[in-house]
Design an enzyme around this catalytic site. Structure first.
Site, PDB file in Angstrom:
ATOM      1  N   PRO A  92     -37.475  21.352 -23.743  1.00 32.01           N
ATOM      2  CG  PRO A  92     -38.029  19.978 -25.547  1.00 32.01           C
ATOM      3  CD  PRO A  92     -38.298  21.328 -24.960  1.00 32.01           C
ATOM      4  CG  ASP A  93     -32.764  17.232 -21.397  1.00 31.19           C
ATOM      5  OD1 ASP A  93     -33.510  16.507 -22.091  1.00 31.19           O
ATOM      6  OD2 ASP A  93     -32.260  16.836 -20.328  1.00 31.19           O
ATOM      7  CG  PHE A  94     -30.322  18.534 -26.977  1.00 29.19           C
ATOM      8  CD1 PHE A  94     -30.770  18.758 -28.264  1.00 29.19           C
ATOM      9  CD2 PHE A  94     -29.933  19.613 -26.214  1.00 29.19           C
ATOM     10  CE1 PHE A  94     -30.824  20.036 -28.786  1.00 29.19           C
ATOM     11  CE2 PHE A  94     -29.973  20.904 -26.721  1.00 29.19           C
ATOM     12  CZ  PHE A  94     -30.418  21.117 -28.022  1.00 29.19           C
ATOM     13  NE  ARG A  95     -26.292  13.947 -26.410  1.00 34.48           N
ATOM     14  CZ  ARG A  95     -26.103  15.205 -26.816  1.00 34.48           C
ATOM     15  NH1 ARG A  95     -26.432  16.218 -26.054  1.00 34.48           N
ATOM     16  NH2 ARG A  95     -25.582  15.435 -28.012  1.00 34.48           N
ATOM     17  CG  ASN A 166     -28.796  26.044 -23.122  1.00 33.13           C
ATOM     18  OD1 ASN A 166     -28.402  24.912 -23.427  1.00 33.13           O
ATOM     19  ND2 ASN A 166     -29.138  26.362 -21.899  1.00 33.13           N
ATOM     20  CG  ASP A 168     -32.547  28.697 -24.329  1.00 40.56           C
ATOM     21  OD1 ASP A 168     -31.745  29.606 -24.048  1.00 40.56           O
ATOM     22  OD2 ASP A 168     -32.691  27.673 -23.637  1.00 40.56           O
TER      23      ASP A 168
END
Ligand code: OAD
Length: 429
Positions: A92-95, A166, A168
């Site tokens: 998932p992204d953050f915002r 990122n 990840d």
């Protein structure tokens, strides 16, 4: 063509008798009139109509951007990436309002969503971060088409650098070389002791519960950095991962501080590599591609302003971001605000945008072949995880592999052994 308004501003010559002569009367009329008829300064858009050289791109389309790359043989492209390039991998992204990490942190009882990445909060209450880290840990995800597109740019000699926010590590997994990557917010690849909140240190390792009413600032205002008693000792990714997957907060074996992956938290400096390279890279970049970021976090977001004012920039994102309406900062997709028209926009997914770029650059076939090949290696390596444990031993003797019959059946040739080794190397980064 620019208008010269200097003639309107000349002063009238004074008459000898001090009386107004017809010519001086006319001159004063001109002076008075000039107050009313000062030509309006040209707007940036009008200036561009008058001077074609200010139009670096004719419009904000991807086609125009790619034409520029081709016409100018761009070989120093800087790519800036954010969480949006990894959502297709399942991270998932953050915002993003419903799906983003910050919208889904209720279970952690945080005083505010970003606290999970706040260094002060972490030293006091590290569990939320490590619980989340378990879900996000590298090694469980496959890079996306966007990651491989950046690798193809590098292999084509077009990439100067990829700046990623990122953590990840999917750029590395995709095989982009270390020298091409700047992990601006650090990564899980290494870790170090950052100490712990003095109140917790005094309470023999017991975590103090965080009160929802307690403000971050009030709690930490009186605490000096030195009070955290961090020894800074380095730990490996494997050591930390072992703790995280066993639901234990990793504690420094020397000073009982908390060991944190070298991810940049709010309140910490960005890695030296970012500071050492960003200025020089952006100054010489011949094009900028920004993919999948809200451009909300500085200093990273400010990088888009560091390229030369006539260097073209492309944003690939689900939403328009980074427009500040300023003559010197942010994107100007309309070409009405800044001196040069040079910004292009692809509104849509990162992968769709990169796919389009690849097609237009004639790199589509290469990109897809690379991705198929790399994903197959990753899948093969993942299939060697038996009961959740990665197969650690591969014997490089012909067709022989490992200590597990299931796995041995899957590996039959030397070529496959070599492929598996490669794949394991990349997924274990
Ligand atoms: P954000 O979540 O703030 O922004 C992600 C952006 O990507 C949003 O504008 C989304 O609309 C867009 N997006 C999502 N999925 C997409 C897709 N498939 N294709 C294209 N666009 C997509 O993430 P970042 O900008 O990366 O900091 O966040 C910056 C920093 O804030 C992170 O590095 C993190 C966070 O706090 C730390 O961890 C220190």
């Amino acid at each position: 063509m620019q208008q010269d308004s200097s003639a309107w501003r000349q002063s009238p010559a004074p008459s000898a008798a001090g009386k107004a002569s017809p010519s001086s009367a006319f001159a004063s009329f001109r002076l008075g009139a000039s107050r009313f008829f000062q030509p309006k300064p040209l707007s940036p858009a009008e200036k561009k109509q008058a001077n074609a050289e200010l139009n670096i791109l004719p419009d904000a389309s991807v086609d125009s951007f790619v034409s520029y790359l081709k016409d100018h043989n761009c070989r120093k492209i800087v790519v800036m990436t954010g969480a949006g390039i990894s959502t297709a991998a399942g991270i998932p992204d953050f915002r993003s309002p419903d799906t983003g990490l910050y919208a889904n942190l209720a279970k952690y009882n945080l005083p505010y969503p970003e606290a999970v990445f706040s260094i002060n909060y972490f030293r006091k209450s590290p569990k939320p971060f490590f619980t989340l880290a378990k879900e996000l840990y590298p090694g469980c995800f496959r890079p996306t088409l966007s990651h491989y597109f950046i690798r193809v740019l590098a292999e084509e000699g077009m990439l100067l650098r990829c700046y990623t926010q990122n953590i990840d590590t999917l750029e590395r997994v995709a095989g982009i070389s270390d020298s091409h990557i700047v992990e601006a917010h650090g990564s899980f690849a290494s870790a170090r002791c950052v100490g712990r909140h003095p109140r917790i240190a005094e309470s023999s390792g017991e975590e103090t519960a965080w009160s929802d009413n307690e403000s971050d600032d009030s709690d930490y205002a009186a605490i000096q950095e030195s009070d955290y008693r961090a020894c800074g000792r380095e730990y490996s990714q494997e050591w930390v991962k072992d703790h995280v997957f066993n639901d234990k907060v990793p504690e420094c074996t020397y000073c009982q501080g908390i060991v944190k992956p070298n991810i940049t938290f709010f309140g910490e400096s960005l890695p030296n590599r970012f500071h050492a390279m960003a200025g020089a890279d952006l100054a010489v970049a011949d094009a900028l591609i920004v993919i999948g970021t809200s451009l909300k976090v500085h200093p990273f977001a400010g990088l888009i302003n560091k390229v030369q004012p006539n260097v073209p920039r492309l944003l690939i994102n689900m939403e328009v971001v980074g427009e500040e309406g300023s003559p010197h900062r942010g994107f100007d997709f309309t070409g009405e605000v800044q001196e040069y028209r040079r910004d292009a926009l692809f509104l849509g997914s990162a992968d769709a945008g990169c796919e389009k770029l690849a097609e237009m650059l004639g790199l589509s076939e290469k990109l897809h072949a690379l991705m198929t090949d790399e994903h197959a290696k990753i899948d093969l390596a993942a299939s060697l995880v038996v009961d959740g444990v990665e197969v650690a031993t591969i014997v490089d003797e012909g067709a022989k592999v490992v200590d597990d019959a299931d796995v041995a059946e899957k590996v039959t040739t030397e070529v496959e052994v070599a492929e598996i080794e490669d794949a394991l190397r990349s997924v274990k980064l």
